[in-house]
Write a protein that holds these residues in place. Structure first.
Motif, PDB file in Angstrom:
ATOM      1  N   SER A  45       0.836  -1.199   0.000  1.00  0.00           N
ATOM      2  CA  SER A  45       0.000   0.000   0.000  1.00  0.00           C
ATOM      3  C   SER A  45       0.875   1.255   0.000  1.00  0.00           C
ATOM      4  CB  SER A  45      -0.964   0.005   1.189  1.00  0.00           C
ATOM      5  OG  SER A  45      -0.236   0.021   2.397  1.00  0.00           O
ATOM      6  N   PHE A  46       1.961   1.192  -0.757  1.00  0.00           N
ATOM      7  CA  PHE A  46       2.821   2.348  -0.978  1.00  0.00           C
ATOM      8  C   PHE A  46       3.368   2.931   0.328  1.00  0.00           C
ATOM      9  CE2 PHE A  46      -0.355   2.137  -4.351  1.00  0.00           C
ATOM     10  CZ  PHE A  46       0.486   1.875  -5.424  1.00  0.00           C
ATOM     11  N   GLY A  47       4.066   2.100   1.084  1.00  0.00           N
ATOM     12  CA  GLY A  47       4.726   2.569   2.281  1.00  0.00           C
ATOM     13  C   GLY A  47       3.909   2.480   3.548  1.00  0.00           C
ATOM     14  N   LYS A  48       2.631   2.201   3.426  1.00  0.00           N
ATOM     15  CA  LYS A  48       1.787   2.036   4.611  1.00  0.00           C
ATOM     16  C   LYS A  48       1.687   0.546   4.937  1.00  0.00           C
ATOM     17  CE  LYS A  48      -0.959   6.150   3.669  1.00  0.00           C
ATOM     18  NZ  LYS A  48      -2.303   6.680   3.467  1.00  0.00           N
ATOM     19  N   GLU A  49       0.884   0.212   5.916  1.00  0.00           N
ATOM     20  CA  GLU A  49       0.651  -1.181   6.299  1.00  0.00           C
ATOM     21  C   GLU A  49       0.084  -1.946   5.100  1.00  0.00           C
ATOM     22  OE1 GLU A  49       1.037  -4.102   9.140  1.00  0.00           O
ATOM     23  OE2 GLU A  49       1.581  -2.005   9.354  1.00  0.00           O
ATOM     24  N   PRO A  50       0.605  -3.173   4.804  1.00  0.00           N
ATOM     25  CA  PRO A  50       0.063  -3.947   3.680  1.00  0.00           C
ATOM     26  C   PRO A  50      -1.444  -4.179   3.835  1.00  0.00           C
ATOM     27  CG  PRO A  50       2.038  -4.985   4.559  1.00  0.00           C
ATOM     28  CD  PRO A  50       1.667  -3.873   5.498  1.00  0.00           C
ATOM     29  N   VAL A  51      -2.136  -4.266   2.718  1.00  0.00           N
ATOM     30  CA  VAL A  51      -3.582  -4.474   2.719  1.00  0.00           C
ATOM     31  C   VAL A  51      -3.866  -5.957   2.480  1.00  0.00           C
ATOM     32  CG1 VAL A  51      -5.763  -3.909   1.567  1.00  0.00           C
ATOM     33  CG2 VAL A  51      -4.014  -2.136   1.871  1.00  0.00           C
ATOM     34  N   GLU A  52      -4.543  -6.578   3.451  1.00  0.00           N
ATOM     35  CA  GLU A  52      -4.890  -7.995   3.320  1.00  0.00           C
ATOM     36  C   GLU A  52      -5.991  -8.159   2.286  1.00  0.00           C
ATOM     37  OE1 GLU A  52      -7.192 -10.843   6.213  1.00  0.00           O
ATOM     38  OE2 GLU A  52      -5.055 -10.791   6.775  1.00  0.00           O
ATOM     39  N   ILE A  53      -5.781  -9.092   1.371  1.00  0.00           N
ATOM     40  CA  ILE A  53      -6.763  -9.400   0.345  1.00  0.00           C
ATOM     41  C   ILE A  53      -7.630 -10.570   0.790  1.00  0.00           C
ATOM     42  CG2 ILE A  53      -7.080 -10.167  -2.052  1.00  0.00           C
ATOM     43  CD1 ILE A  53      -5.912  -7.333  -1.752  1.00  0.00           C
ATOM     44  N   ALA A  54      -6.964 -11.609   1.333  1.00  0.00           N
ATOM     45  CA  ALA A  54      -7.721 -12.805   1.734  1.00  0.00           C
ATOM     46  C   ALA A  54      -6.854 -13.703   2.601  1.00  0.00           C
ATOM     47  CB  ALA A  54      -8.188 -13.574   0.506  1.00  0.00           C
ATOM     48  N   VAL A  55      -7.523 -14.561   3.365  1.00  0.00           N
ATOM     49  CA  VAL A  55      -6.892 -15.692   4.032  1.00  0.00           C
ATOM     50  C   VAL A  55      -7.551 -16.920   3.421  1.00  0.00           C
ATOM     51  CG1 VAL A  55      -6.596 -16.940   6.205  1.00  0.00           C
ATOM     52  CG2 VAL A  55      -6.389 -14.441   6.166  1.00  0.00           C
ATOM     53  N   LEU A  56      -6.722 -17.808   2.861  1.00  0.00           N
ATOM     54  CA  LEU A  56      -7.247 -18.979   2.167  1.00  0.00           C
ATOM     55  C   LEU A  56      -7.028 -20.250   2.975  1.00  0.00           C
ATOM     56  CD1 LEU A  56      -5.989 -18.211  -1.458  1.00  0.00           C
ATOM     57  CD2 LEU A  56      -8.194 -17.630  -0.425  1.00  0.00           C
ATOM     58  N   ASN A  57      -7.953 -21.179   2.813  1.00  0.00           N
ATOM     59  CA  ASN A  57      -7.948 -22.460   3.515  1.00  0.00           C
ATOM     60  C   ASN A  57      -7.730 -23.606   2.529  1.00  0.00           C
ATOM     61  OD1 ASN A  57      -8.646 -21.443   6.197  1.00  0.00           O
ATOM     62  ND2 ASN A  57     -10.575 -20.866   5.239  1.00  0.00           N
ATOM     63  N   PRO A  58      -7.508 -24.826   3.045  1.00  0.00           N
ATOM     64  CA  PRO A  58      -7.310 -25.978   2.157  1.00  0.00           C
ATOM     65  C   PRO A  58      -8.436 -26.102   1.124  1.00  0.00           C
ATOM     66  CG  PRO A  58      -6.755 -26.586   4.384  1.00  0.00           C
ATOM     67  CD  PRO A  58      -7.358 -25.204   4.456  1.00  0.00           C
ATOM     68  N   GLY A  59      -8.018 -26.459  -0.101  1.00  0.00           N
ATOM     69  CA  GLY A  59      -8.951 -26.558  -1.218  1.00  0.00           C
ATOM     70  C   GLY A  59      -8.968 -25.309  -2.071  1.00  0.00           C
ATOM     71  N   SER A  60      -8.424 -24.215  -1.532  1.00  0.00           N
ATOM     72  CA  SER A  60      -8.348 -22.949  -2.278  1.00  0.00           C
ATOM     73  C   SER A  60      -7.131 -22.967  -3.193  1.00  0.00           C
ATOM     74  CB  SER A  60      -8.216 -21.772  -1.323  1.00  0.00           C
ATOM     75  OG  SER A  60      -9.318 -21.702  -0.456  1.00  0.00           O
ATOM     76  N   PHE A  61      -7.147 -22.076  -4.160  1.00  0.00           N
ATOM     77  CA  PHE A  61      -5.997 -21.941  -5.050  1.00  0.00           C
ATOM     78  C   PHE A  61      -5.609 -20.483  -5.133  1.00  0.00           C
ATOM     79  CE2 PHE A  61      -9.875 -21.881  -7.516  1.00  0.00           C
ATOM     80  CZ  PHE A  61      -9.719 -20.751  -8.300  1.00  0.00           C
ATOM     81  N   PHE A  62      -4.359 -20.242  -5.528  1.00  0.00           N
ATOM     82  CA  PHE A  62      -3.859 -18.877  -5.648  1.00  0.00           C
ATOM     83  C   PHE A  62      -2.712 -18.854  -6.652  1.00  0.00           C
ATOM     84  CE2 PHE A  62      -1.932 -21.022  -2.078  1.00  0.00           C
ATOM     85  CZ  PHE A  62      -0.576 -20.758  -2.184  1.00  0.00           C
ATOM     86  N   GLY A  63      -2.463 -17.681  -7.203  1.00  0.00           N
ATOM     87  CA  GLY A  63      -1.399 -17.527  -8.192  1.00  0.00           C
ATOM     88  C   GLY A  63      -1.851 -17.771  -9.614  1.00  0.00           C
ATOM     89  N   GLU A  64      -3.147 -18.023  -9.779  1.00  0.00           N
ATOM     90  CA  GLU A  64      -3.667 -18.374 -11.107  1.00  0.00           C
ATOM     91  C   GLU A  64      -3.656 -17.208 -12.082  1.00  0.00           C
ATOM     92  OE1 GLU A  64      -6.904 -16.414  -9.088  1.00  0.00           O
ATOM     93  OE2 GLU A  64      -5.549 -17.990  -8.404  1.00  0.00           O
ATOM     94  N   MET A  65      -3.767 -15.973 -11.580  1.00  0.00           N
ATOM     95  CA  MET A  65      -3.818 -14.822 -12.486  1.00  0.00           C
ATOM     96  C   MET A  65      -2.497 -14.655 -13.244  1.00  0.00           C
ATOM     97  SD  MET A  65      -6.844 -13.815 -12.435  1.00  0.00           S
ATOM     98  CE  MET A  65      -6.679 -12.343 -13.416  1.00  0.00           C
ATOM     99  N   ALA A  66      -1.380 -14.796 -12.554  1.00  0.00           N
ATOM    100  CA  ALA A  66      -0.086 -14.691 -13.229  1.00  0.00           C
ATOM    101  C   ALA A  66       0.074 -15.810 -14.254  1.00  0.00           C
ATOM    102  CB  ALA A  66       1.047 -14.731 -12.206  1.00  0.00           C
ATOM    103  N   LEU A  67      -0.432 -16.969 -13.926  1.00  0.00           N
ATOM    104  CA  LEU A  67      -0.358 -18.112 -14.834  1.00  0.00           C
ATOM    105  C   LEU A  67      -1.203 -17.873 -16.085  1.00  0.00           C
ATOM    106  CD1 LEU A  67       0.533 -21.356 -14.716  1.00  0.00           C
ATOM    107  CD2 LEU A  67      -1.913 -21.565 -14.521  1.00  0.00           C
ATOM    108  N   LEU A  68      -2.406 -17.369 -15.899  1.00  0.00           N
ATOM    109  CA  LEU A  68      -3.339 -17.191 -17.007  1.00  0.00           C
ATOM    110  C   LEU A  68      -3.035 -15.968 -17.861  1.00  0.00           C
ATOM    111  CD1 LEU A  68      -6.642 -18.075 -15.135  1.00  0.00           C
ATOM    112  CD2 LEU A  68      -5.461 -19.483 -16.821  1.00  0.00           C
TER     113      LEU A  68
END
Length: 163
Positions: A45-68
């Protein structure tokens, strides 16, 4: 989710609590499916505290946007628990999975749609946290297409953040 198939086509990765899985801005051609533990996604967040997007649990996926999209990572991901386990899928493995797992393809598409919707809902609050009380000025300048004034305002904001 067929764990046997995932193990055959992907790489099992173990992460310790607090370990970063990837960083915002990195360029990689893989995604992850969370098998055990939790992960936190957040953005700078440009020098401020990072902004949480999500907390993911088992069965979830992430990183797909960079892949696609072949674009840099849009968030940083960190393991929240000891012995967090995820399956890393390359682009080739991802396409193979889509061919053989219709339910997984549907889940990914529906999740992507939900994530876009959630992001759009969070955008005003994120803009407020980053832009502060000048948010309305930015919006007005964008609407008026006053590029010079907008550039000056953004430059001033960037300079203030660096101080």
């Amino acid at each position: 989710m067929d764990l046997k198939l995932l193990n055959q086509i992907g790489k099992m990765k173990h992460f310790n609590k607090g370990e970063f899985i990837f960083f915002e801005g990195e360029v990689e051609q893989c995604m992850y499916i969370l098998i055990k533990g939790q992960v936190r996604l957040f953005v700078d967040s440009f020098g401020k505290e990072p902004v949480e997007i999500a907390v993911l649990n088992p069965g979830s996926f992430f990183g797909e946007m960079a892949l696609l999209t072949n674009s840099p990572r849009s968030a940083t991901v960190c393991a929240l628990e000891e012995d967090t386990i995820a399956i890393e899928l390359s682009k080739e493995s991802f396409y193979l999975l889509m061919e053989h797992q219709d339910d997984m393809a549907y889940k990914i598409l529906s999740t992507l749609g939900q994530r876009v919707s959630d992001t759009l809902k969070k955008l005003p609050a994120y803009a407020q946290s980053v832009l502060g009380n000048k948010q309305n000025q930015y919006i007005e300048l964008l609407q008026e297409k006053d590029e010079a004034a907008l550039r000056n305002l953004v430059t001033q904001k960037a300079y203030n953040i660096m101080e």
